[in-house]
Design a protein around this motif. Structure first.
Motif, mmCIF file in Angstrom:
data_model
loop_
_atom_site.group_PDB
_atom_site.id
_atom_site.type_symbol
_atom_site.label_atom_id
_atom_site.label_comp_id
_atom_site.label_asym_id
_atom_site.label_seq_id
_atom_site.Cartn_x
_atom_site.Cartn_y
_atom_site.Cartn_z
ATOM 1 N N ARG A 15 -67.595 61.795 -32.112
ATOM 2 C CA ARG A 15 -68.454 60.688 -32.542
ATOM 3 C C ARG A 15 -67.628 59.416 -32.671
ATOM 4 O O ARG A 15 -66.428 59.475 -32.989
ATOM 5 N N PRO A 16 -68.235 58.261 -32.445
ATOM 6 C CA PRO A 16 -67.477 57.012 -32.541
ATOM 7 C C PRO A 16 -67.046 56.682 -33.958
ATOM 8 O O PRO A 16 -66.091 55.933 -34.171
ATOM 9 N N ALA A 17 -67.766 57.236 -34.949
ATOM 10 C CA ALA A 17 -67.435 56.964 -36.342
ATOM 11 C C ALA A 17 -67.854 58.168 -37.183
ATOM 12 O O ALA A 17 -68.657 59.005 -36.759
ATOM 13 N N ILE A 18 -67.313 58.240 -38.378
ATOM 14 C CA ILE A 18 -67.631 59.338 -39.287
ATOM 15 C C ILE A 18 -69.082 59.212 -39.743
ATOM 16 O O ILE A 18 -69.496 58.139 -40.210
ATOM 17 N N PRO A 19 -69.913 60.275 -39.613
ATOM 18 C CA PRO A 19 -71.304 60.201 -40.079
ATOM 19 C C PRO A 19 -71.367 59.944 -41.587
ATOM 20 O O PRO A 19 -70.491 60.361 -42.341
ATOM 21 N N SER A 42 -52.377 61.655 -35.954
ATOM 22 C CA SER A 42 -51.273 61.049 -36.688
ATOM 23 C C SER A 42 -51.304 61.596 -38.109
ATOM 24 O O SER A 42 -52.270 61.366 -38.849
ATOM 25 N N GLY A 43 -50.286 62.349 -38.462
ATOM 26 C CA GLY A 43 -50.272 62.977 -39.777
ATOM 27 C C GLY A 43 -51.386 63.995 -39.908
ATOM 28 O O GLY A 43 -51.479 64.937 -39.126
ATOM 29 N N GLU A 44 -52.282 63.786 -40.876
ATOM 30 C CA GLU A 44 -53.374 64.731 -41.120
ATOM 31 C C GLU A 44 -54.665 64.326 -40.423
ATOM 32 O O GLU A 44 -55.626 65.100 -40.450
ATOM 33 N N ASN A 45 -54.705 63.147 -39.806
ATOM 34 C CA ASN A 45 -55.982 62.610 -39.333
ATOM 35 C C ASN A 45 -56.014 62.380 -37.828
ATOM 36 O O ASN A 45 -54.967 62.186 -37.185
ATOM 37 N N ILE A 46 -57.222 62.392 -37.298
ATOM 38 C CA ILE A 46 -57.440 62.056 -35.894
ATOM 39 C C ILE A 46 -57.153 60.569 -35.705
ATOM 40 O O ILE A 46 -57.626 59.732 -36.472
ATOM 41 N N GLY A 372 -64.941 62.675 -43.794
ATOM 42 C CA GLY A 372 -65.021 62.952 -42.370
ATOM 43 C C GLY A 372 -64.850 64.396 -41.962
ATOM 44 O O GLY A 372 -64.709 64.689 -40.771
ATOM 45 N N PHE A 373 -64.877 65.315 -42.915
ATOM 46 C CA PHE A 373 -64.790 66.720 -42.528
ATOM 47 C C PHE A 373 -66.022 67.105 -41.708
ATOM 48 O O PHE A 373 -67.097 66.551 -41.867
ATOM 49 N N PRO A 378 -62.261 59.046 -35.019
ATOM 50 C CA PRO A 378 -61.059 58.391 -35.528
ATOM 51 C C PRO A 378 -61.102 58.262 -37.044
ATOM 52 O O PRO A 378 -62.108 57.838 -37.619
ATOM 53 N N GLY A 379 -60.018 58.682 -37.696
ATOM 54 C CA GLY A 379 -59.936 58.622 -39.147
ATOM 55 C C GLY A 379 -60.354 59.893 -39.853
ATOM 56 O O GLY A 379 -60.057 60.072 -41.033
ATOM 57 N N ALA A 380 -61.047 60.792 -39.154
ATOM 58 C CA ALA A 380 -61.462 62.059 -39.756
ATOM 59 C C ALA A 380 -60.266 63.005 -39.848
ATOM 60 O O ALA A 380 -59.301 62.887 -39.084
#
Length: 413
Positions: A15-19, A42-46, A372-373, A378-380
């Motif tokens: 998805r383009p962003a976290i729902p 990067s680290g723990e996140n997408i 974002g689970f 990106p960012g999840a």
């Protein structure tokens, strides 16, 4: 550390962003996919994702994983489990084979009270060791976020021991997102046999303050059903819990149309779980509320009960979440892969609806949507399953005994 996953046949759930929350009704059939893809962590996140013709150079990554044309899907979120228990109850399994019902086994001193006796006789260290084994199994099978309930103590000391074990599990496996639920109202403890009203007062006046002081608890649950706790008792417990900032998540309508759904909605509970028996009134009660209908097909399978009407609820425009109900008596499996198959074969959900119900929607039922689970964006969190090469997403619930997981990454690990 930065990780690149390359040569992915398709990312399902990209998805383009976290729902912002749960998907409802027709939205649940939508599972955005990105074919011939790469994904960076990067680290723990997408960090980012795209198609292979735009893949970044591998030079900037400490780890490169070749998916070898396998698919990538979000790790499961299991929003209803009881994995902290002692021993096992296969003797009751034989009773079920002989024809005894769940209620009959409970009336003979089995069921929840059997588990409570064993738990209170087990040391905290032994209980932790048994529970850690189950949590590791869940991770290996692709679960990246999990709710764990108390409810096999049924004494103040036993319930607090369970909370300490859950805290230790969280510390031992930080790559899994763990949420803790106090379920002192799972059954009436043996010390209060025949005095249910006194036990409810004990929960409100003694257990809840101690649980709040212990810390680490996220939710409060009540088994609101025939033969267990009444709607009025459930409302009183949830009202008391709210004074400590604890949100409700209740068992409802497993054994009868109990009124539990209406209490859950009126008290702003995050979810009402089981729902094997609901009517039009319950469907309407859920509509427009924040309470997520959560169904547990593993319990229906193991107990031979009706399956929750997930198809009907989705067609009525509701969100639906699906969880394992992993526990020693009514659903002794936490394998969300099997939940996926049951959802399709027995509840008539499409593979896409079922996957959304076990990821995006269970994340919402855990209050984890803002983090974002259950999604790939990106960012999840980089909690992902890489599959073996497979013909299609539908092949997973179809070929339900075939090993299909190649690799599991949880928070990038």
């Amino acid at each position: 550390m930065r990780t690149l996953i390359k040569n992915i046949s398709a990312i399902h759930g990209a998805r383009p962003a976290i729902p912002s929350g749960a998907l409802a009704g027709a939205e649940m059939a939508s599972l955005p996919s990105l074919e011939n893809a790469w994904l960076s962590i990067s680290g723990e996140n997408i960090e980012a994702l795209g198609q292979m013709d735009s893949a970044p150079s591998e030079d900037g990554f400490q780890q490169v994983i070749d998916a070898r044309r396998g698919m990538v899907i979000p790790a499961f979120c299991d929003s209803h489990t009881h994995i902290v228990w002692a021993g096992s109850r296969e003797g009751e399994f034989r009773d079920k084979i002989a024809g005894l019902s769940y209620a009959e086994i409970a009336a003979r001193g089995g069921g929840i009270l059997n588990s409570a006796d064993r738990l209170n006789a087990t040391s905290e260290d032994d209980l932790f060791a048994q529970s850690l084994r189950r949590l590791r199994l869940a991770a290996a099978r692709g679960t990246g976020a999990i709710e764990i309930k108390t409810g096999y103590g049924l004494t103040l000391d036993g319930e607090l021991k369970m909370l300490r074990v859950i805290r230790r599990l969280r510390e031992a496996m930080p790559q899994i997102e763990v949420r803790a639920t106090f379920l002192g109202a799972h059954a009436v403890g043996r010390a209060f046999a025949g005095r249910q009203a006194e036990y409810v007062s004990h929960i409100i006046n003694d257990m809840l303050p101690a649980v709040a002081a212990e810390g680490g608890c996220d939710f409060v649950d009540v088994f609101c059903d025939e033969g267990f706790f009444t709607p009025d008792e459930t409302a009183r417990i949830l009202d008391a819990a709210s004074r400590f900032g604890l949100v409700g998540k209740i068992h409802a309508n497993e054994l009868a149309v109990s009124g539990g759904v209406q209490v859950a909605v009126s008290r702003g509970a995050l979810s009402a779980d089981h729902l094997e028996r609901i009517t039009d009134a319950e469907i309407e009660a859920f509509r427009g509320s924040r309470t997520i209908p959560t169904m547990l097909p593993g319990a229906s399978f193991f107990l031979g009960m009706p399956y929750g009407p997930a198809r009907r609820a989705i067609d009525a425009g509701l969100p639906v979440a699906l969880a394992s109900d992993w526990n020693p008596g009514s659903s002794p499996s936490g394998d969300m892969r099997f939940v996926w198959t049951l959802a399709c074969a027995k509840m008539r959900l499409t593979p896409e609806e079922a996957l959304n119900a076990m990821t995006v929607n269970t994340a919402a039922a855990l209050g984890l949507s803002p983090l974002g689970f259950g999604t790939i964006a990106p960012g999840a969190p980089a909690s992902l399953i890489i599959t073996n090469p497979l013909p299609s997403l539908s092949y997973i619930p179809y070929a339900y005994t075939e090993p299909w997981i190649s690799r599991v990454l949880l928070k990038g690990r």
